[in-house]
Design an enzyme around this catalytic site. Structure first.
Site, short mmCIF file in Angstrom:
data_model
loop_
_atom_site.label_atom_id
_atom_site.label_comp_id
_atom_site.label_asym_id
_atom_site.label_seq_id
_atom_site.Cartn_x
_atom_site.Cartn_y
_atom_site.Cartn_z
N ASP A 267 19.17 64.48 13.43
CA ASP A 267 20.29 65.56 13.31
C ASP A 267 21.12 65.23 11.91
O ASP A 267 22.43 65.01 12.36
CB ASP A 267 21.15 65.59 14.61
CG ASP A 267 20.18 66.51 15.71
OD1 ASP A 267 19.19 66.71 15.31
OD2 ASP A 267 20.87 66.93 16.74
N ASP A 270 22.77 70.62 9.69
CA ASP A 270 23.28 71.77 10.61
C ASP A 270 24.75 71.53 11.01
O ASP A 270 25.26 70.52 11.35
CB ASP A 270 22.32 71.98 11.73
CG ASP A 270 21.14 72.85 11.45
OD1 ASP A 270 21.27 73.50 10.51
OD2 ASP A 270 20.12 72.85 12.31
N ASN A 299 16.27 66.89 16.82
CA ASN A 299 15.75 68.39 17.25
C ASN A 299 16.17 69.50 16.15
O ASN A 299 15.75 70.55 15.97
CB ASN A 299 16.35 68.76 18.65
CG ASN A 299 17.81 68.72 18.54
OD1 ASN A 299 18.39 67.77 18.29
ND2 ASN A 299 18.56 69.68 19.13
#
Length: 494
Positions: A267, A270, A299
């Site tokens: 991660d 984002d 993810n």
């Protein structure tokens, strides 16, 4: 008993037992106040009590669904929104909430059905029409891409990049690769330029992506790392596009080097609106110190998440759609887990829905794809621990939740001491669970500029592998809000 539980108990002692509906409304109103203060866990506790007292009110479920969306418990959010719709088919907000939950899970067709229902019920609702049209575009785009693919294998974007055709303009004053290679000088100049909101030339950006893809393609899905007895090793959790907080980690803990190795546990992008800066900084250090700098897939290193939560839009805004596609190819090759001194397994999400998963099986996972919706690869990226024994359906709607007994069995089977994972915001930046055998580390402080959490990183030495925790507050950043590049359909969520 938590403070909220004590408050609820006190309220119950003063409540009029003959009027439970009024008490449920009081709980809902208190939940709304906590929600306004962005105290989402407290809001969930009050909504939950309102539901226990009066379980047939659609608005309680819809409100709790919204709070679950805010805490990224998309599976719970979907269940609550569906319950709201079941209780009251005329409650339009329930359909809105369910559509938002479906969108968050990448289930665009299901979301489209709910937006379509809203537009039929409210034909003059401009917001509903806008969301229906935007969702419809996504569904059609996915269908088109599927139709033009051959055997589900898309073209290799990396093979279409022509670096020789890219010219470095005379006015470009940023960092330059030396003989096509990343150097420490380049990295220092890159971070300085990014701190001043500069932009790396697209030729160098493409070169880094092509080189890093070639490197990751040669790596196994599970990477073994050896740490010397006296060597310090650092594990960081989610960064989520918070570049200035990433710089603060390096300020606190030193720049990556052959004597200061790092592992970033997924991660990277984002939500935060400096994701491009984060990922090129991390990829640059990976190329500079390939044996002392490591990166696990999270993810959010996936096409669906990137399209929804901002990275795809940010890359297109700062570079090109072609580069966004190339990032997807690169992310498909990121390793899924790392094993430190054969004693500690590090993955982004967590453990599995089966008891017999071995390190050998993880190593052999065919990872060059988008994350599946079930199985070990999915669970490595999505699962979460729970305090009670056994397993439960995931609060996120993907992966599973696993208890202390599951962790114990996995560690015994694979002869490991403990696991480190990330994936969840923690108030102190980290959490030690399952009797010390399951550690969560989250490195994005004040997540989304709203959560107020600390960030943390873990340091350990090879001899004893005892984790030590460093926590820190968020640092200032330029006035670009999180989710600035996210899909407009997520305006309901963040």
């Amino acid at each position: 008993m938590s403070d909220i539980e004590k408050e609820i108990s006190l309220l119950m002692s003063k409540a009029d037992e003959s009027d439970p509906a009024a008490f449920a409304e009081l709980c809902k109103n208190l939940a709304n106040e906590h929600f306004k203060k962005q105290e989402y866990d407290n809001a969930i506790a009050y909504y939950s009590h309102a539901i226990r007292v009066n379980p047939n009110v659609a608005v309680y479920y819809a409100n709790r669904s919204f709070a679950y969306l805010k805490t990224e418990c998309f599976g719970y959010a979907l269940n609550d929104a569906s319950k709201a719709v079941e209780l009251d088919r005329n409650y339009v907000k329930g359909f809105y909430r369910r559509a938002a939950a479906y969108m968050s899970l990448g289930k665009f067709k299901e979301a489209l059905k709910d937006y379509e229902h809203v537009t039929k019920v409210r034909p003059n609702d401009k917001d509903a029409k806008l969301k229906y049209n935007e969702c419809n575009k996504i569904v059609k785009k996915i269908a088109f891409e599927k139709a033009i693919s051959i055997d589900d294998k898309r073209k290799n974007v990396a093979d279409t990049i022509n670096l020789d055709a890219m010219t470095i303009e005379n006015e470009y004053a940023g960092p330059e690769l030396e003989n096509g290679k990343v150097t420490l000088k380049f990295m220092k100049e890159l971070m300085d330029m990014y701190s001043k909101q500069g932009k790396l030339h697209r030729k160098y950006a493409y070169k880094i992506l092509l080189d890093i893809k070639n490197y990751f393609m040669k790596q196994p899905s599970l990477v073994d790392i050896t740490i010397g007895d006296t060597e310090k090793f650092t594990v960081c959790g989610d960064i989520h596009g918070q570049f200035y907080d990433l710089m603060n980690i390096f300020q606190l803990n030193g720049l990556p080097s052959e004597t200061n190795p790092y592992l970033f546990n997924g991660d990277f992008v984002d939500r935060g609106s400096f994701s491009v800066e984060c990922i090129f900084t991390l990829f640059g250090f990976k190329l500079l110190y390939p044996n002392h700098f490591f990166m696990s897939r999270g993810n959010h290193e996936s096409a669906t998440m990137n399209q929804m939560y901002g990275f795809d839009g940010e890359v297109k805004a700062k570079y090109t759609a072609q580069m966004a596609e190339l990032f997807t190819e690169v992310y498909n090759w990121l390793p899924l887990a790392h094993c430190l001194n054969r004693r500690v397994l590090v993955m982004h999400g967590g453990l599995f829905s089966r008891d017999d998963v071995t390190l050998k099986e993880i190593c052999e996972i065919d990872r060059n794809r988008q994350p599946p919706e079930e199985g070990p690869m999915c669970e490595l990226l999505w699962s979460d621990p729970q305090p009670q024994n056994g397993r439960a359906p995931s609060k996120r709607g993907v992966g599973c939740q696993f208890g202390p007994d599951i962790t114990k069995k996995f560690l015994e089977l694979n002869k490991l001491d403990y696991i480190i994972r990330s994936h969840e915001v923690k108030n102190e930046g980290y959490e030690v669970a399952h009797n010390g055998t399951c550690i969560t580390v989250f490195s994005a402080p004040n997540y989304c500029d709203t959560m107020g959490n600390k960030g943390a990183f873990i340091t350990l030495k090879g001899k004893d592998m005892i984790p030590k925790y460093t926590t820190y507050e968020a640092v200032p950043h330029p006035n670009v809000k999180p989710m600035a590049y996210a899909n407009s359909l997520l305006s309901l969520i963040c």
